[in-house]
Design an enzyme around this catalytic site. Structure first.
Site, PDB file in Angstrom:
ATOM      1  N   SER A 177       0.982  -1.201   0.133  1.00  0.00           N
ATOM      2  CA  SER A 177      -0.037  -0.112   0.094  1.00  0.00           C
ATOM      3  C   SER A 177       1.247   1.294  -0.242  1.00  0.00           C
ATOM      4  O   SER A 177       1.896   1.097  -1.067  1.00  0.00           O
ATOM      5  CB  SER A 177      -0.844   0.356   1.561  1.00  0.00           C
ATOM      6  OG  SER A 177      -2.219   0.998   1.340  1.00  0.00           O
ATOM      7  N   ARG A 224     -12.030   6.660   9.349  1.00  0.00           N
ATOM      8  CA  ARG A 224     -11.371   5.421   9.938  1.00  0.00           C
ATOM      9  C   ARG A 224     -13.407   4.906   9.205  1.00  0.00           C
ATOM     10  O   ARG A 224     -12.683   3.648   8.462  1.00  0.00           O
ATOM     11  CB  ARG A 224     -11.739   5.035  11.233  1.00  0.00           C
ATOM     12  CG  ARG A 224     -11.151   3.428  11.196  1.00  0.00           C
ATOM     13  CD  ARG A 224     -10.053   3.145  10.388  1.00  0.00           C
ATOM     14  NE  ARG A 224      -9.205   1.887  10.650  1.00  0.00           N
ATOM     15  CZ  ARG A 224      -8.702   1.165   9.628  1.00  0.00           C
ATOM     16  NH1 ARG A 224      -7.644   1.996   9.402  1.00  0.00           N
ATOM     17  NH2 ARG A 224      -8.193  -0.091  10.337  1.00  0.00           N
ATOM     18  N   ASP A 267      -8.774  -5.895  -4.926  1.00  0.00           N
ATOM     19  CA  ASP A 267      -8.582  -5.124  -4.052  1.00  0.00           C
ATOM     20  C   ASP A 267      -9.104  -3.575  -5.422  1.00  0.00           C
ATOM     21  O   ASP A 267      -7.868  -3.102  -6.130  1.00  0.00           O
ATOM     22  CB  ASP A 267      -7.073  -4.597  -4.079  1.00  0.00           C
ATOM     23  CG  ASP A 267      -6.423  -3.885  -3.622  1.00  0.00           C
ATOM     24  OD1 ASP A 267      -7.260  -2.565  -3.361  1.00  0.00           O
ATOM     25  OD2 ASP A 267      -5.019  -3.335  -3.038  1.00  0.00           O
ATOM     26  N   HIS A 289      -8.515  -4.400   0.362  1.00  0.00           N
ATOM     27  CA  HIS A 289      -7.051  -4.332  -0.240  1.00  0.00           C
ATOM     28  C   HIS A 289      -6.352  -4.723   1.269  1.00  0.00           C
ATOM     29  O   HIS A 289      -4.985  -5.324   0.929  1.00  0.00           O
ATOM     30  CB  HIS A 289      -6.983  -2.361   0.154  1.00  0.00           C
ATOM     31  CG  HIS A 289      -5.943  -1.542  -0.041  1.00  0.00           C
ATOM     32  ND1 HIS A 289      -4.684  -2.321  -1.184  1.00  0.00           N
ATOM     33  CD2 HIS A 289      -5.158  -1.359   1.109  1.00  0.00           C
ATOM     34  CE1 HIS A 289      -3.610  -1.232  -0.532  1.00  0.00           C
ATOM     35  NE2 HIS A 289      -4.334  -0.930   0.566  1.00  0.00           N
ATOM     36  N   ASP A 290      -7.314  -5.457   2.102  1.00  0.00           N
ATOM     37  CA  ASP A 290      -6.772  -6.173   3.430  1.00  0.00           C
ATOM     38  C   ASP A 290      -6.032  -7.300   3.007  1.00  0.00           C
ATOM     39  O   ASP A 290      -4.858  -7.565   3.990  1.00  0.00           O
ATOM     40  CB  ASP A 290      -7.429  -6.031   4.138  1.00  0.00           C
ATOM     41  CG  ASP A 290      -7.904  -4.956   4.832  1.00  0.00           C
ATOM     42  OD1 ASP A 290      -7.061  -3.735   5.049  1.00  0.00           O
ATOM     43  OD2 ASP A 290      -8.862  -4.949   5.952  1.00  0.00           O
TER      44      ASP A 290
END
Length: 395
Positions: free
Chosen positions: A151, A221, A329, A362-363
């Site tokens: 990232s 967040r 992602d 993405h995680d």
């Protein structure tokens, strides 16, 4: 317990001013870092791991007496793991402007004796890399076996290959991009506006008032976390499930409208999950740091110096490259990694690219996908063999 066991952070002080891309400079600053493994005699086995937005220098291992303190990439880094600390000397450095030890908005400004707050200078990916290079100099490391990151960390690794082409032999870029899309910048700005519009932000000087802009941090967040997950992953984990307390309203009614407590409370499991993530984040992360780091993400675009031509931008690189992306992602999509690969191939660089079919969005770069971890392991096996290959004429 981590296979690395207990680890301890270290700090390094720098008195020499660091000139930033904005034209400002930091006159006096500290960097927090951790190391794992043993640096060999010729210092050829060092690997720098660059961290993502809300991570830090604490890459692996855990802190003695601190529950739930496992490093953010402990599944990747350690003895016998993909990045094997029995072979490599791994360094994690906390970026300037962070809230985890390196000099940032929470630290006192020498000029005023008060916390920097919003007056902390804007920092860029390139500024972080320049600071990391200074720490490497102080450790006597003139060239890394590899610089690696996922990232935002991948952006730093890519910047290393451009700024210091002779100082790394391999560049490992995972789930990253050479620049953010307009959509990504938009998400970042919504998150920043949530913080800036919180009355407790106080223009960035909330430390003096003993308050924290928690509501803004929560929303920031929540917005960010949505972008880290894929639609399929959210559907599988949460779907349209109602919380137990809501389900009890009309026993056995399932997802019938009669079962809803109509209003704006936390009815669905996904709402509960996002609130939990937001609450947790607001307890440990600094609002000014969030603004700084997301802006650094937005500004990163090394090709702007070459009219947007990424091939020209990467023409001066000398490293070998490993890039990995994940099919679901959508924040840093495989197409963004492919753009980097194509630019490197046009420069006849040696590139290994993997696109991993994973459902986690993405995680995924942080998770335990055996295919992904094995690919990284295989690449570092090549790096190790190359590092220890006999010098021609001395075999």
């Amino acid at each position: 317990m981590s296979s690395l066991g207990y680890v301890k952070p270290q700090t390094m002080h720098f008195a020499q001013p660091l000139l930033l891309q904005s034209g400002a400079s930091l006159q006096d600053y500290m960097l927090m870092y951790e190391t794992y493994g043993t640096l060999n005699a010729d210092k050829s086995n060092a690997v720098l791991v660059c961290h993502a937005l809300n991570a830090s220098h604490h890459v692996a291992g855990e802190y003695e007496g601190v529950p739930k303190s496992l490093g953010w990439w402990d599944n990747m880094v350690g003895p016998g793991k993909s990045l094997d600390t029995d072979k490599f000397f791994v360094i994690g450095i906390n970026n300037l402007g962070s809230c985890f030890g390196s000099t940032g908005p929470m630290h006192n400004n020498p000029a005023t004796g008060k916390p920097y707050g919003a007056a902390f200078p804007v920092v860029t990916v390139e500024d972080w890399v320049a600071a990391q290079a200074r720490l490497a100099d102080a450790l006597g490391i003139t060239q890394f076996a590899a610089v690696m990151g996922g990232s935002l960390g991948g952006m730093q690794a890519l910047a290393w290959s451009i700024m210091y082409p002779e100082r790394l032999r391999h560049c490992v870029v995972i789930a990253s991009t050479a620049k953010l899309s307009a959509q990504n910048i938009a998400f970042n700005d919504v998150a920043r506006q949530a913080i800036l519009s919180d009355p407790d932000y106080r223009g960035g000087d909330f430390y003096e008032y003993g308050v924290v802009p928690k509501n803004g941090l929560r929303v920031a967040r929540m917005v960010g976390h949505i972008t880290y997950l894929s639609d399929d992953d959210m559907a599988e984990k949460f779907g349209r499930k109602l919380r137990a307390a809501v389900d009890d309203v009309t026993a056995g009614a399932g997802d019938s409208p009669a079962n809803y407590k109509f209003g704006f409370g936390i009815d669905f499991e996904i709402e509960s999950y996002l609130r939990y993530q937001g609450d947790k984040f607001s307890e440990y992360f600094d609002a000014n740091t969030y603004l700084l780091i997301t802006k650094a993400l937005d500004y990163f675009d090394p090709a702007r110096h070459h009219g947007g031509d990424l091939s020209k931008t990467l023409a001066g690189t000398r490293a070998k490259f490993f890039l990995a992306s994940f099919t679901t992602d959508w924040r840093f999509s495989p197409e963004r990694s492919q753009e980097i690969v194509q630019a490197l191939v046009s420069n006849r660089r040696q590139v290994t690219y993997a696109e991993i079919d994973a459902p986690h969005g993405h995680d995924a770069f942080l998770l335990d996908d055996p295919r992904y971890l094995n690919l990284v392991r295989a690449y570092y096996d090549q790096v190790w063999n190359e590092t220890n290959a006999p010098v021609k004429g001395n075999a």
